[in-house]
Scaffold this active site. Sequence first.
Site, mmCIF file in Angstrom:
data_model
loop_
_atom_site.group_PDB
_atom_site.id
_atom_site.type_symbol
_atom_site.label_atom_id
_atom_site.label_comp_id
_atom_site.label_asym_id
_atom_site.label_seq_id
_atom_site.Cartn_x
_atom_site.Cartn_y
_atom_site.Cartn_z
ATOM 1 N N HIS A 26 -8.139 -4.248 -0.698
ATOM 2 C CA HIS A 26 -6.421 -3.889 -0.949
ATOM 3 C C HIS A 26 -6.668 -4.636 0.844
ATOM 4 O O HIS A 26 -7.690 -4.723 1.924
ATOM 5 C CB HIS A 26 -6.868 -2.082 -0.830
ATOM 6 C CG HIS A 26 -5.906 -1.586 0.191
ATOM 7 N ND1 HIS A 26 -4.979 -1.556 -1.004
ATOM 8 C CD2 HIS A 26 -5.773 -1.480 0.753
ATOM 9 C CE1 HIS A 26 -3.671 -1.087 -0.276
ATOM 10 N NE2 HIS A 26 -4.025 -1.082 1.084
ATOM 11 N N SER A 36 1.316 -0.742 0.164
ATOM 12 C CA SER A 36 0.230 -0.626 0.067
ATOM 13 C C SER A 36 0.869 1.265 0.179
ATOM 14 O O SER A 36 1.947 1.240 -0.729
ATOM 15 C CB SER A 36 -0.751 0.228 0.971
ATOM 16 O OG SER A 36 -2.113 0.823 1.177
ATOM 17 N N ASP A 88 -10.372 -3.063 -5.334
ATOM 18 C CA ASP A 88 -9.484 -2.477 -5.022
ATOM 19 C C ASP A 88 -8.975 -1.157 -5.847
ATOM 20 O O ASP A 88 -9.016 -1.348 -6.672
ATOM 21 C CB ASP A 88 -7.872 -2.600 -4.546
ATOM 22 C CG ASP A 88 -6.974 -2.062 -4.076
ATOM 23 O OD1 ASP A 88 -6.980 -0.796 -3.402
ATOM 24 O OD2 ASP A 88 -5.368 -2.781 -3.673
#
Length: 357
Positions: A327, A143, A297
């Site tokens: 995600h 991320s 995501d």
Amino acid sequence: SAVADWLGLTHYMDVLMLITDAEYVEPTSDENVTVTDTEFGGVPVRLFVPRKESAGLRRGVVYFHGGGWCLGHAGMKSYDHLTRLTSNMLNAVVVSVNYRLAPKYRFPAQFEDVYTVTKFFLQSSVLSQYGVDPARVCVAGDSAGGNLAAAVAQQLLEDSEVKTKLKAQALLYPALQTLDLNLPSYQDHENNPLLPKLLMVRFWSEYFTSDVSLREAMASNKHVPVESSHLFQFVNWSRLLPAEMKRGHVYAEPTFGGPELAQKHPGFLDPRAAPLLADDSRLRRLPLTYVLTCEHDVLRDDGVMYAARLRAAAVPVTHDHAKDAFHGAMMFVSGPAKLAVGHRLLNRYLEWLKENL
């Protein structure tokens, strides 16, 4: 917490931070790995060193946690588990970085911290101290950490002081661009409970400033000045996404904003914050790359477009796209929230490192 935030009683991130703080675990060694909290170049890190004898030199992994540049800690249970497992499975020295966080610190503080640690670790004296093979070091992150890993790998190419070259970079559902926050994935997964579009916009804007006008402009995708229009070629999803991801979407020219936000907060147009904005001549020199993207995501298209651009630049890329994942899925591998998909993604990532590092 959004209500409390509106009332001005608290900062939304502070509430999320309490949750991450509750996840904290002490650095605890076990029969396989010695774990210590220390500093590299003045930046706090959690260091994992394998205990078993090594026939030759070991691999090295520098890991950057996720959390939107605002949250997270190398000592969170999920990250401690991930980095410990990496050290154990790969017989690798793993350096997990506790970089400074927004809103207290803004870009480029986060980038500077992870860069400092990586550069410190890549010194030949440090590598030899830990028995790490200079030809087998990689940066990795998930991320916002994937964003930082991509930015570090790019910046190292320009740094004449660093003699050791990275062998690889591993980017797990990374955030890579600030230009177009209305990509098909942002539209399709706008209300995804784990990372809705507005939370991602909040993370991006907090990375640069508390100025609400940037957040509002990003939310309506009108933050880029016309002077920067040439950058849109690097994030043009109509060219860079496969047909199935474009389905039901029509590419529209961007709506430009005024020049004021970019003048006040130039960070959002900086490739150190948005690695997809690097031109092809820079991408060409990048190391072997692993990219994981998840279907559900908002950041899906960032990773897909980067993989496409790296491939076009002749960089060897493994792109794993998980159609059944969301995600942050890789964090759900231990404790009560154990998920099969998280386990599978973690194993794929570790297998790739094992084969390629």
